[in-house]
Design a protein around this motif. Structure first.
Motif, short mmCIF file in Angstrom:
data_model
loop_
_atom_site.label_atom_id
_atom_site.label_comp_id
_atom_site.label_asym_id
_atom_site.label_seq_id
_atom_site.Cartn_x
_atom_site.Cartn_y
_atom_site.Cartn_z
N LEU A 176 -4.27 8.87 -13.75
CA LEU A 176 -4.56 9.12 -12.39
C LEU A 176 -5.92 9.75 -12.12
N ASP A 188 -3.24 6.97 -6.78
CA ASP A 188 -1.92 6.73 -6.69
C ASP A 188 -1.42 7.98 -5.57
N ARG A 239 1.62 10.05 -6.08
CA ARG A 239 1.42 11.19 -7.14
C ARG A 239 0.38 12.44 -6.81
#
Length: 208
Positions: A81, A120, A123
């Motif tokens: 991420l 993302d 997220r």
């Protein structure tokens, strides 16, 4: 320098960076490391399995020199991420016009103050749904917090799956409360990343 003259100089310039950072280390139970003239000093705090490092670095551009305060913490990033958060300003508005995606996290005060980008969206929203993370970010007058995948040519090499939580700002920060808030922000972000599965609570195997 006599004590009287030294006191006068202190009044003009305030305490030195090393004096402030040494006191910071004592107050947050962190290590103040005096690197001498060439390496410069740093403060390292241990937060669970992670080491958060505060230092400065200087970039020379022709005749001028710009010094930055930075904070870094390598961590295991299983999903890869990436995100960046920074306060809105002239350049951030320009960036939005050029197509940079701004993720809104659902908190009007936070969304009004910051540009948030990430690989993302769901997220990143999970990360910033934590009220402590948002509150600590809002306390910082200047902030650019991002995830980097390496230290570049001159830093240590990172093992596979290890990235770095990275903060930097122009100038030398000498306010203890502001620095404490930054360490707290790093601890809160790393803890939250673990809770949402975007970090592993283990030693990253990197020394800064």
């Amino acid at each position: 320098m006599s004590r009287e003259r030294e006191g006068t100089a202190m009044g003009w310039f305030g305490p030195s960076k090393d004096e402030v950072w040494r006191r910071l280390g004592e107050e947050i139970d962190a290590d103040f490391i005096d690197g001498g003239f060439w390496k410069g000093s740093k403060v390292q705090a241990h937060v669970g399995p992670w080491t958060v490092t505060l230092d400065t670095f200087t970039v020379s551009t022709g005749k001028s020199h710009v010094t930055y305060t930075r904070m870094r913490a390598p961590y295991v990033n299983p999903e890869g991420l990436r995100f960046t958060v920074y306060r809105k300003g002239l350049f951030s508005e320009l960036g939005k016009l050029l197509g940079m995606q701004d993720i809104e996290v659902g908190d009007p005060e936070f969304d009004e103050a910051f540009i948030v980008k990430g690989t993302d969206e769901s997220r990143v929203r999970e990360l910033f749904s934590d009220p402590e993370v948002r509150a600590l970010a809002l306390l910082q007058p200047k902030i650019r917090l991002t995830v980097k995948d390496s230290e570049g040519w001159f830093g240590p090499s990172f093992p596979e799956g290890v990235d770095e939580l990275h903060f930097q700002v122009v100038g030398v920060i000498k306010e203890v409360d502001r620095l404490k808030g930054l360490f707290e922000l790093f601890a809160a972000v790393l803890d939250r990343l673990c809770r949402i599965g975007s970090a592993h609570e283990q030693e990253p195997g990197v020394s800064l």
